[in-house]
Motif scaffolding. Structure first.
Motif, PDB file in Angstrom:
ATOM      1  N   THR A   1      38.507  46.581  32.542  1.00  0.00           N
ATOM      2  CA  THR A   1      37.559  46.397  31.450  1.00  0.00           C
ATOM      3  C   THR A   1      37.580  46.792  30.073  1.00  0.00           C
ATOM      4  O   THR A   1      37.338  46.046  29.822  1.00  0.00           O
ATOM      5  N   ALA A   2      38.583  47.908  30.191  1.00  0.00           N
ATOM      6  CA  ALA A   2      38.740  47.951  28.414  1.00  0.00           C
ATOM      7  C   ALA A   2      39.117  46.666  28.130  1.00  0.00           C
ATOM      8  O   ALA A   2      39.625  46.945  26.690  1.00  0.00           O
ATOM      9  N   ALA A   3      40.742  46.212  28.802  1.00  0.00           N
ATOM     10  CA  ALA A   3      41.347  45.245  28.352  1.00  0.00           C
ATOM     11  C   ALA A   3      40.084  43.665  28.318  1.00  0.00           C
ATOM     12  O   ALA A   3      40.645  43.153  27.064  1.00  0.00           O
ATOM     13  N   LEU A   4      39.644  43.499  28.562  1.00  0.00           N
ATOM     14  CA  LEU A   4      38.303  42.678  28.493  1.00  0.00           C
ATOM     15  C   LEU A   4      37.659  42.597  27.249  1.00  0.00           C
ATOM     16  O   LEU A   4      37.512  42.735  26.544  1.00  0.00           O
ATOM     17  N   HIS A   5      37.195  44.113  27.478  1.00  0.00           N
ATOM     18  CA  HIS A   5      36.172  44.280  26.136  1.00  0.00           C
ATOM     19  C   HIS A   5      36.980  44.026  25.099  1.00  0.00           C
ATOM     20  O   HIS A   5      36.146  43.678  24.067  1.00  0.00           O
TER      21      HIS A   5
ATOM     22  N   VAL B   1      29.983  48.009  30.715  1.00  0.00           N
ATOM     23  CA  VAL B   1      30.147  47.914  29.487  1.00  0.00           C
ATOM     24  C   VAL B   1      28.081  48.698  28.426  1.00  0.00           C
ATOM     25  O   VAL B   1      28.369  48.673  27.405  1.00  0.00           O
ATOM     26  N   GLY B   2      28.002  49.619  29.249  1.00  0.00           N
ATOM     27  CA  GLY B   2      26.565  49.589  29.368  1.00  0.00           C
ATOM     28  C   GLY B   2      25.204  48.883  29.484  1.00  0.00           C
ATOM     29  O   GLY B   2      23.971  49.193  28.668  1.00  0.00           O
ATOM     30  N   VAL B   3      24.953  48.026  30.224  1.00  0.00           N
ATOM     31  CA  VAL B   3      23.547  46.877  30.271  1.00  0.00           C
ATOM     32  C   VAL B   3      22.687  48.236  31.091  1.00  0.00           C
ATOM     33  O   VAL B   3      23.368  49.225  31.620  1.00  0.00           O
ATOM     34  N   THR B   4      21.371  48.164  30.760  1.00  0.00           N
ATOM     35  CA  THR B   4      20.492  48.928  30.959  1.00  0.00           C
ATOM     36  C   THR B   4      19.814  48.598  32.050  1.00  0.00           C
ATOM     37  O   THR B   4      19.838  49.308  33.295  1.00  0.00           O
TER      38      THR B   4
ATOM     39  N   LEU C   1      29.201  38.655  30.592  1.00  0.00           N
ATOM     40  CA  LEU C   1      29.645  39.590  30.455  1.00  0.00           C
ATOM     41  C   LEU C   1      30.236  39.669  28.863  1.00  0.00           C
ATOM     42  O   LEU C   1      29.785  40.727  28.097  1.00  0.00           O
ATOM     43  N   HIS C   2      30.605  38.761  28.733  1.00  0.00           N
ATOM     44  CA  HIS C   2      30.745  38.343  26.977  1.00  0.00           C
ATOM     45  C   HIS C   2      29.882  37.855  26.144  1.00  0.00           C
ATOM     46  O   HIS C   2      29.960  39.118  24.933  1.00  0.00           O
ATOM     47  N   LEU C   3      28.514  38.220  26.321  1.00  0.00           N
ATOM     48  CA  LEU C   3      27.307  38.213  25.614  1.00  0.00           C
ATOM     49  C   LEU C   3      27.034  39.289  25.421  1.00  0.00           C
ATOM     50  O   LEU C   3      26.494  40.287  24.617  1.00  0.00           O
ATOM     51  N   SER C   4      26.952  40.241  26.357  1.00  0.00           N
ATOM     52  CA  SER C   4      26.372  41.552  26.529  1.00  0.00           C
ATOM     53  C   SER C   4      27.435  42.431  25.551  1.00  0.00           C
ATOM     54  O   SER C   4      26.937  43.337  24.979  1.00  0.00           O
ATOM     55  N   ILE C   5      28.615  42.158  26.280  1.00  0.00           N
ATOM     56  CA  ILE C   5      29.654  43.315  25.208  1.00  0.00           C
ATOM     57  C   ILE C   5      29.563  42.262  24.006  1.00  0.00           C
ATOM     58  O   ILE C   5      29.184  43.569  22.813  1.00  0.00           O
ATOM     59  N   LEU C   6      29.040  41.614  22.975  1.00  0.00           N
ATOM     60  CA  LEU C   6      28.790  41.139  21.632  1.00  0.00           C
ATOM     61  C   LEU C   6      27.529  42.407  21.645  1.00  0.00           C
ATOM     62  O   LEU C   6      26.942  42.216  20.738  1.00  0.00           O
TER      63      LEU C   6
END
Lengths: 247, 247
Positions: free
Chosen positions: B232-236, A105-108, A235-240
């Motif tokens: 991952t796409a589905a959860l995102h 998802v793109g975390v650094t 993961l939830h917080l990261s995506i937001l």
């Protein structure tokens, strides 16, 4: 998306000046045996520190392959927000899963956090986590392999808060929703985009830890009424955070 | 958050009229043996169809426990958006993981999707997926156990599009970002909040399938430049859709 349906290889020697790159070891085996590439095929390369290239297979030998660099894509697949995700230690299988997903998802950067209620006994297999990060970087076609840091205590981690534009602590008992916390970013310009996210282990942060974080400038955010497992919350917080709209 | 730090039990017989509830079997063993509750303790109950209760343990017998209902919380932990997540079949372990996470973030229904490029051979262990959904519902303290539907073909699934306010298809090659697609929801009122999300298997949807979905009214959204695994796409996409701001 120039790389849809191409496979990626990890080539640390790739640079802006490189004309050719040689793959050996696992990367060679993946290219020549698992993916059965032949001379002439075009694949992706990532150096893991910011550069992706399209490269053509020039020759495949017995234990190495030579590829010619055709086009460079600096920063390919990297998000606009630089997110450092510090997460309380949980059982290894779930932490490993989180590393894979966080990379996608793109975390650094991922920081295993030692907190009052974190899993301490089972330890952190750093080398394994870093291999997972490399594999996920190739899989999702990024230019940068997110670093997995040595485990660190929360107080020590909080000393770095000044390096970030925003520090968010996920907290089920917080009165402030994640949406409200992210309102703070509505006025961000392109230049201000580094975020530190703090997520507790199973059981969350202690009252003392919450106070310590607030004192250091962290803002709290709850992720809704459902009680999320640590890795889901992270993961939830990261995506937001990674999908904060650009102006 | 009245239930922070309480454990939840699955009690299908719980209703708005119920004064007491009896737990037996696995739920009894979890309460009496694993969690070692005693008479007087307060725990959470979910009937899985919309109702959560706080209940006090009245008595613990040799193979069953009786609890008295103290307070009812209809719809506890349920999100405002009703999200049906239809996902192309992938290897079972990854689909199982997705069910757990989808329940936690608030998905209402999960539909295994048979598509041109989906994993067909290994089948779907529906009973196992449904057990995972129940366990995750208790874990995250929701009032509703998300249903896991029988696998269905994409064309058949598309016949139900009219039942939703919005149908979104995740597509890496789409020109439209998820953010742009979600702009469509900016004018939504409280009443319009049912969404169908379509996510392809490894390899995505075929051109023919994309055309079919577009013809049925689905809008496409890409989830950024990184190539995401199906789960991952589905959860995102689920997290973005479930966090559409309320007006």
């Amino acid at each position: 998306m120039p790389f849809t349906n191409r496979d990626f290889y990890f080539a640390p020697e790739l640079s802006e000046e490189a004309v050719s790159v040689t793959l050996s070891g696992d990367e060679y085996r993946h290219l020549a045996r698992a993916a059965r590439h032949r001379a002439g095929d075009v694949v992706g390369l990532t150096n893991g520190t910011g550069l992706v290239a399209a490269a053509r297979v020039e020759s495949i030998g017995r234990d190495r392959a030579v590829l010619l660099v055709e086009e460079l894509f600096p920063g390919y697949g990297e998000p606009a927000v630089q997110l450092t995700l510090a997460v309380g230690l949980i059982v290894p299988s779930r932490f490993e899963w989180l590393v894979e997903k966080a990379v996608e998802v793109g975390v650094t950067r991922i920081v295993p956090l030692v907190t009052q209620w974190s899993e301490r006994r089972r330890g952190v297999r750093l080398e394994r986590l870093r291999r997972i990060a490399v594999a996920a970087t190739k899989q999702c076609q990024r230019a940068v392999v997110p670093g997995v840091a040595e485990p660190v205590g929360l107080p020590e981690r909080l000393e770095t808060v000044d390096q970030f534009d925003l520090t968010v602590l996920a907290e089920a008992e917080s009165e402030t929703s994640a949406a409200a916390t992210l309102q703070r970013t509505a006025q961000w310009t392109e230049g201000e985009r580094s975020v530190l996210a703090l997520v507790g282990p199973e059981g969350g942060f202690s009252a003392q830890e919450r106070q310590l974080a607030a004192g250091a400038g962290a803002v709290e955010a709850n992720l809704g009424p459902r009680r999320l497992r640590t890795e889901t919350a992270a993961l939830h917080l990261s995506i937001l955070l990674l999908n904060i709209p650009t102006r």
